[in-house]
Design an enzyme around this catalytic site. Structure first.
Site, mmCIF file in Angstrom:
data_model
loop_
_atom_site.group_PDB
_atom_site.id
_atom_site.type_symbol
_atom_site.label_atom_id
_atom_site.label_comp_id
_atom_site.label_asym_id
_atom_site.label_seq_id
_atom_site.Cartn_x
_atom_site.Cartn_y
_atom_site.Cartn_z
ATOM 1 N N CYS A 1 0.864 -1.185 0.000
ATOM 2 C CA CYS A 1 0.000 0.000 0.000
ATOM 3 C C CYS A 1 0.897 1.229 0.000
ATOM 4 O O CYS A 1 1.619 1.481 0.969
ATOM 5 C CB CYS A 1 -0.905 -0.011 1.227
ATOM 6 N N CYS B 1 -5.057 6.084 -3.797
ATOM 7 C CA CYS B 1 -4.403 4.778 -3.699
ATOM 8 C C CYS B 1 -2.960 4.985 -4.133
ATOM 9 O O CYS B 1 -2.707 5.362 -5.283
ATOM 10 C CB CYS B 1 -5.108 3.753 -4.586
#
Length: 278
Positions: A82, A215
């Site tokens: 991530c 993101c």
């Protein structure tokens, strides 16, 4: 009752619950993650970042003294990496005196990642290589609009489509893709539009979460896909500015990897009471 201490942070609006579990004593399963990330019954977040010493991670064969970023999506599923989360993770480690900067190495399921705190406070992360391919993938939104997609591997899977009007996209429901077996473990779906020279706008539907404000790995995927989409033949390195609903980041593409630079903020610390088990 179980009482856990937590922190809450975000990177360009992509928000996370952070747990310090130095010796891997917490039982953090799917049910716990779903509760923590619930925006009505829990704390609320796009995912959970658990900080655990790498020696307790079975499949990690690197330096056992590093901090391992155990990242879970909001639905409890495990994710490899991530990009926004690792910046928040590093900010947490530094603020808690668990690491010293400006360079911090972090163990992840996508391998060893190195982050650097810049003088302006932003954090720059070496994300590793990005592989973009055109495998004939098509993505369809719930209203029937269909887009061609480039696939991108940033340590986790992405499919990047280019659209003229991001505001009209309906992303409240998971888009579908074809061939249906292309992403057996799911995929992060980015929709991008060109706003200027190496300036890209995007929206994203993250696997295991839904539409998010940003993101990090998705911004890297979008930058790399935009270079292929535009036929940009300028010599590397080049830097793309990617604007998501939650804010903007810079993605530098080099000959062997990408670097993601953006903000990371810790906004709260507290204690949470978990529901009774069973």
């Amino acid at each position: 009752m179980r009482h856990w201490s937590f922190a809450k942070g975000h990177g360009t609006g992509n928000d996370f619950v952070i747990l310090l579990d130095r010796e891997a004593m917490m039982a953090v399963g799917e049910a716990e993650v779903r509760f923590l990330c619930d925006r009505h019954l829990g704390i609320g977040g796009d995912g959970v970042l658990r900080a655990v010493l790498a020696r307790h991670v079975q499949d990690w064969d690197g330096d056992p003294h590093l901090w391992f970023m155990d990242y879970r999506n909001a639905d409890g599923s495990v994710a490899e990496m991530c990009g926004n989360g690792i910046r928040v993770f590093v900010r947490f480690l530094l603020q808690q005196d668990l690491a010293t900067g400006p360079v911090v190495q972090v163990a992840t399921r996508a391998g060893l990642k190195e982050a650097t705190v810049l003088p302006d406070g932003r954090i720059r992360v070496a994300m590793g290589p990005v592989r973009v391919t055109n495998r004939g993938v098509r993505v369809r939104t719930v209203d029937g609009n269909e887009f061609a997609a480039l696939t991108a591997d940033v340590g986790n899977p992405h499919a990047v489509s280019f659209a003229d009007d991001l505001a009209q996209l309906r992303l409240h429901t998971t888009p579908s893709w074809s061939p249906p077996g292309e992403f057996p473990a799911g995929v992060n779906l980015e929709f991008a539009t060109v706003r200027g020279e190496r300036q890209i706008g995007m929206r994203v539907f993250e696997r295991g979460v839904g539409e998010t404000q940003s993101c990090g790995t998705g911004t890297v995927a979008v930058a790399a896909a935009a270079r292929v989409h535009a036929g940009d033949s300028a010599p590397l390195p080049v830097t793309y500015r990617v604007e998501a609903p939650g804010g903007q980041v810079d993605v530098e593409l080099t000959t062997d990897q990408a670097f993601l630079t953006g903000p990371a903020v810790i906004i709260a610390h507290g204690d949470v009471v978990l529901p009774e088990e069973g």
